[in-house]
Motif scaffolding. Sequence first.
Motif: not given
Length: 416
Positions: A130-131, A360-361, A292, A220, A96, A387
């Motif tokens: 990023e996460e 996913a973003g 989302r 979020r 990822d 993930h």
Amino acid sequence: MSTPTDAEATGLALLARAEALARHSDSPDHYTRTWLSPAHREAARQLEAWMREAGMSVRTDGAGSVIGRYEGASPGAKALVTGSHYDSVRNGGKYDGILGILVPIACVARLHGRGERLPHAIEVVAFADEEGARFQTSFLASRAFLGRFDEALLERRDAQGVSFGEAMRAAGLDPAAIAAHPRDPATLAAYVEVHIEQGPVLLDEGLPLGVVTAIAGGTRHRVTVAGAAGHAGTVPMARRRDALAAAAEMVLAVEARAKGQPGLVGTVGMLEVRDGTGNVIPGEVSFTVDIRSGEDAVREAAEREVFAAFDAIAARRGVKVSAARNHATRATPCSPRLQDLLAGSIAAIGCPVRRLASGAGHDAMVMAEATEAAMLFVRCGAGGVSHNPAETVTAEDAGLAAAALGEFLRRFAPAA
Ligand code: GLV
Ligand code: MN
Ligand code: MN
């Protein structure tokens, strides 16, 4: 004995690098790499070494992103930027983000090996965060790259109580300069990101690569439920204001609303009972909500209904609920022109073309605010799981991704 194809040989080298990089982990037991941890800084140094070896000049920006540049035929040309992130979720998978850094490094190494220069420069960006697993940030590094850093984040502390600024200073970075040198969009020709699909579509259809059409938007929130702590043995059930029992109903309300509509997903990924003890009625609970959808209107309607359901649950149970939104992105279409260019590149290496949306973003969502952006998806194995440490990709598919991206880099020309 059969000899590996060219794609397989490239892919095997890519997987070996992903394996080596995953050893730079915050935990000895599993792969977790959070922003600015010692392991994260070691990974940055390793990426920098691989970029230099591939013929790039390298710099590190204010957020710790590693940026390698391979000049075009005329120095100072606009850059086709390609990359992804090198932080991970806790106990995540090795590919990822990482695949989207290693694949373009391999493509540039190949150009460099042949002494080939393209009309445009290529920049490989390894985004540092990023996460956001450490400070609950999202797209921190790509935002900082473009000078879009949110100063409010400086107030955050990690789970160990280390402040955002302290973490930066400990890694030799200056919090005041995190986004001090924003990248001028006029110097960007486009952005393309290679990423594992993180889902089962390509796997189910037996296809190695895909062209992303659009990336789902998401929000979020951090939700806090305040009830009344009390003695687990003495407070009669009818008199309780149990924050966790209320939160449990709220979690199920998120699930029920998201299940009720195709294309909508809702997740509670963190839940914490403040001062939780086995013989105390929970007095305060906080949890996250991630919602989302590929359609912003669908997501916004779901959010309104979920929060209305929370209010109703709180009123019925005599607790208070409050929520703070800490992340929001709108659904992002990928550039039709670059999609076609990627499709042509995939076809040119002999693979079928499949277009699909991303649930996913990705950093591409942020980069799309500044330049034309597109994404190339690579099939995941193991049911498409991500993930999760079970995340896999085959050497053949990684090699095909490098071949398709190499083709794309050569076919690319900035928009007229
Ligand atoms: C990034 O992995 C995200 O989609 O949350
Ligand atoms: Mn991820
Ligand atoms: Mn990712």
